[in-house]
Scaffold this active site. Structure first.
Site, short mmCIF file in Angstrom:
data_model
loop_
_atom_site.label_atom_id
_atom_site.label_comp_id
_atom_site.label_asym_id
_atom_site.label_seq_id
_atom_site.Cartn_x
_atom_site.Cartn_y
_atom_site.Cartn_z
CG PHE A 102 11.33 10.23 4.75
CD1 PHE A 102 11.35 9.41 3.91
CD2 PHE A 102 11.50 9.51 6.12
CE1 PHE A 102 11.89 8.10 3.73
CE2 PHE A 102 11.96 8.15 6.12
CZ PHE A 102 11.93 7.54 5.11
CD GLN A 103 9.24 5.86 6.47
OE1 GLN A 103 9.33 6.24 7.62
NE2 GLN A 103 9.61 4.79 6.08
CD GLU A 133 4.20 -2.63 8.49
OE1 GLU A 133 4.24 -3.50 7.33
OE2 GLU A 133 4.90 -1.89 8.79
CG MET A 162 -13.70 -19.29 -5.32
SD MET A 162 -14.99 -20.69 -5.31
CE MET A 162 -15.46 -20.81 -3.61
CE LYS A 210 10.43 10.39 15.88
NZ LYS A 210 11.36 10.27 14.60
C1 TPP Z 1 -6.29 -10.54 -1.74
C2 TPP Z 1 -7.12 -11.14 -2.42
N1 TPP Z 1 -6.76 -11.23 -3.97
C3 TPP Z 1 -7.31 -11.86 -4.88
C4 TPP Z 1 -8.63 -12.55 -4.34
C5 TPP Z 1 -9.44 -13.22 -5.42
N2 TPP Z 1 -9.58 -14.65 -4.88
C6 TPP Z 1 -10.64 -15.28 -4.38
S1 TPP Z 1 -10.35 -16.88 -4.09
C7 TPP Z 1 -8.79 -16.89 -4.96
C8 TPP Z 1 -8.27 -18.10 -5.05
C9 TPP Z 1 -7.53 -18.69 -3.66
O1 TPP Z 1 -6.79 -19.35 -4.05
P1 TPP Z 1 -6.09 -20.41 -2.98
O2 TPP Z 1 -5.53 -19.80 -1.75
O3 TPP Z 1 -5.16 -21.56 -3.60
O4 TPP Z 1 -7.52 -21.08 -2.39
P2 TPP Z 1 -8.25 -22.36 -3.08
O5 TPP Z 1 -9.35 -21.66 -3.63
O6 TPP Z 1 -7.75 -23.26 -3.82
O7 TPP Z 1 -8.86 -23.15 -1.98
C10 TPP Z 1 -8.58 -15.56 -5.50
C11 TPP Z 1 -7.41 -15.48 -6.11
C12 TPP Z 1 -8.81 -12.20 -3.02
N3 TPP Z 1 -10.19 -12.70 -2.48
N4 TPP Z 1 -8.12 -11.74 -2.00
#
Ligand code: TPP
Length: 568
Positions: free
Chosen positions: A120-121, A58, A481, A170
């Site tokens: 349920f659900q 989803e 990041m 539903k």
């Molecule tokens: C759903 C979610 N979980 C955690 C984060 C925190 N977060 C921001 S950037 C990042 C790293 C992203 O890594 P990657 O997808 O390998 O991309 P890169 O930064 O290496 O280009 C994280 C964990 C987020 N933004 N969204």
């Protein structure tokens, strides 16, 4: 006396009534996933003219709908079941709220007698989504359904756009109701967005512009939402106004517009951040002074008169005290600004300073390094190959910021990215959603190896639907990041940010029947990218890059815009 509406009234089930109403609103497709509470709706979809795109999760459905909405400006529509189906779309709803994306999310609900009884659900999706929707409804009477859908579309697509949830028990989807094909315009007493800005405030702004020596424009997503990029460009060119965009404002001015200084804020350009810090008149059109842009509100543009044009009055003065508040649609506001008799602004020295800074301090990386592939080069090269004309979806992280810095954006709606919520997992389904909207136009998804593993299951729908998206996986073996922040601000303690093992991404793509290539050689990266982009059809292009690169320059959080680090 019969009115026209009554004459064409037809009896049908709630499910059919809902689908008829979607058709009335020109919905060409929906993204969704079935389940118990929406079985009658999916049964009706079996015969309907509107196809349902069956995503594999989803979350994929809701981000695909956002991608479709961001690329077109039209609302994306999602159908999911109750309980777990509905909670799986919560992230996407919050994402759409953050970026003002028009979305209609139809959640199934347990039958009315079971509501509130832990059936349920069952999940209280109204309660859960109350703070992250523009509005939400639960339909308790089938005769209210058509009107509710009309209202939902009205709310999602007018004023400040956003997500609306319609929770459909539903039993309501099974019982018969009357479909009248209502044509009456929706008129909600408590919801009357102001779209036409006050002439008085517009005049005040133009009086300030006459006096200004160092004016700038800050262009945000409100320009795109109002379809006002043409008017923005005319205004900027007429008065020679150096212009900074937000992340979501990229593309509102073409990359080669001489007055475009680049994105501002945390990973924005030096020229943009200095212009924000030193201007004497800041004309904010459709940006909400997000903290990634106004990194230190108390010391933001301290010498400037601030004019803020926004469709949402609640944004004005929320972060930055505003001298000239202008509530209205960006297009109407710009049209009124352009209606003024043109005049000269005495700001040549300022324009030259801004443009000189842009030329002297472009985004930089180590071009001489021949030992590793630079992610910045990958994006720059893809910008050249696609001539800056592709739709570009990104996930979240370092690659997202490099795309913002190095891809030459040229038209509004072009960049499809999660700005406000910063949602990893967004990029792949959103890019797919954009391709559904524009089958014949190129779509590229840039994604990191972290985000890739959140929603890559949506590869399953590429061949099924004959889609042609290029996925560029910037693989740095880490959550780049997060690792960057740890290296800079947490004594290089890389807590849970470096992957010890990764799947074979090529095999993974191939398992879905997608062509895939891995690029690892710095000497041939350009030609390998060209070869990959020359191929037809969906493709995964994995590029192995250094795992120590940082996004620069940077305004650290909480620090004023002119105190950038990493400017050479
Ligand atoms: C759903 C979610 N979980 C955690 C984060 C925190 N977060 C921001 S950037 C990042 C790293 C992203 O890594 P990657 O997808 O390998 O991309 P890169 O930064 O290496 O280009 C994280 C964990 C987020 N933004 N969204």
């Amino acid at each position: 006396m019969k009115n026209q509406d009554q004459e064409i009234a037809q009896k049908m089930s709630g499910a059919q009534l809902l689908l008829k109403s979607l058709q009335k609103h020109d919905v060409e497709l929906v993204f969704g996933y079935p389940g118990g509470a929406v079985l009658p709706l999916y049964d009706a979809l079996y015969d309907a003219e509107i196809p349902n795109i069956l995503t594999r999760h989803e979350q994929g459905a809701v981000h695909a709908a956002e991608g479709y909405a961001k690329a077109t400006g039209k609302p994306g529509v999602v159908i999911v079941t109750s309980g777990p189906g509905a909670t799986n779309v919560v992230t996407g709803i919050a994402d759409a709220m953050g970026d003002s994306v028009p979305l209609i999310v139809i959640t199934g609900q347990v039958a009315t007698p079971g509501i509130g009884k832990d059936a349920f659900q069952e999940a209280d999706i109204l309660g859960i989504t109350l703070p992250i929707t523009k509005h939400n409804y639960q339909v308790r009477d089938v005769e209210e359904l058509e009107k509710t859908i009309d209202e939902a579309f009205h709310i999602a697509t007018t004023g400040r756009k956003g997500p609306v949830v319609i929770d459909l028990p539903k039993d309501i989807s099974i019982i018969e109701g009357t479909y009248t094909q209502r044509t009456k315009p929706v008129n909600l007493i408590s919801y009357q967005p102001t779209t036409n800005p006050s002439q008085l405030q517009i005049t005040r702004l133009m009086e300030q512009l006459k006096k200004a020596k160092k004016p700038i424009v800050l262009a945000g997503a409100g320009i795109t939402a109002a379809n006002a990029a043409k008017e923005l460009q005319e205004f900027v060119e007429r008065y020679k106004l150096p212009t900074v965009t937000t992340l979501l404002g990229l593309g509102t001015l073409p990359a080669d517009c001489p007055y475009f200084l680049g994105m501002g804020g945390m990973h924005g350009s030096y020229a943009s951040n200095m212009a924000l810090a030193e201007c004497d008149l800041l004309i904010n059109i459709g940006s909400r002074f997000d903290d990634r842009l106004a990194t230190c509100p108390s010391q933001f543009a301290t010498g400037a008169v601030i004019a803020h044009i926004d469709i949402d009055p609640a944004e004005i003065g929320k972060i930055i005290p505003t001298d000239i508040p202008i509530v209205g649609d960006a297009k109407n506001a710009l049209e009124k600004l352009l209606a003024f008799e043109p005049f000269e602004v005495d700001s040549q020295a300022w324009q030259e300073l801004c443009i000189e800074r842009k030329q002297k301090y472009p985004f930089k990386y180590d071009r001489e390094n021949k030992d590793e592939i630079k992610p910045q080069r990958v994006i720059e090269k893809i910008g050249e190959i696609t001539k800056g004309q592709s739709f570009v979806s990104t996930d979240v992280g370092q690659h997202q910021m490099w795309v913002a810095q190095y891809y030459p954006f040229n038209f509004p709606n072009q960049l499809i990215t999660s700005g406000g919520l910063g949602t990893m997992g967004f990029g792949i389904p959103a890019g797919i959603g954009a391709q559904f909207a524009y089958r014949d136009r190129p779509v590229i998804v840039f994604v990191g190896d972290g985000g890739f593993q959140m929603t890559n299951q949506e590869f399953a729908i590429l061949n099924e639907n004959g889609l042609n998206v290029k996925f560029v996986l910037i693989n740095n073996g880490s959550l780049g990041m997060v690792r960057q922040w740890q290296e800079r601000f947490h004594n290089e303690r890389r807590s849970s940010s470096v992957f010890d093992g990764q799947p074979d991404f090529i095999k993974l793509a191939e398992a879905y029947g997608i062509d895939a290539v891995r690029i690892m050689n710095p000497a041939t990266v350009d030609s390998e990218l060209e070869a990959a982009f020359a191929k037809e059809g969906p493709m995964l292009i994995e590029v192995i890059v250094s795992n120590s690169e940082h996004v620069t320059p940077m305004v650290p959080a909480g620090v004023p815009n002119d105190q950038m680090i990493g400017v050479e």
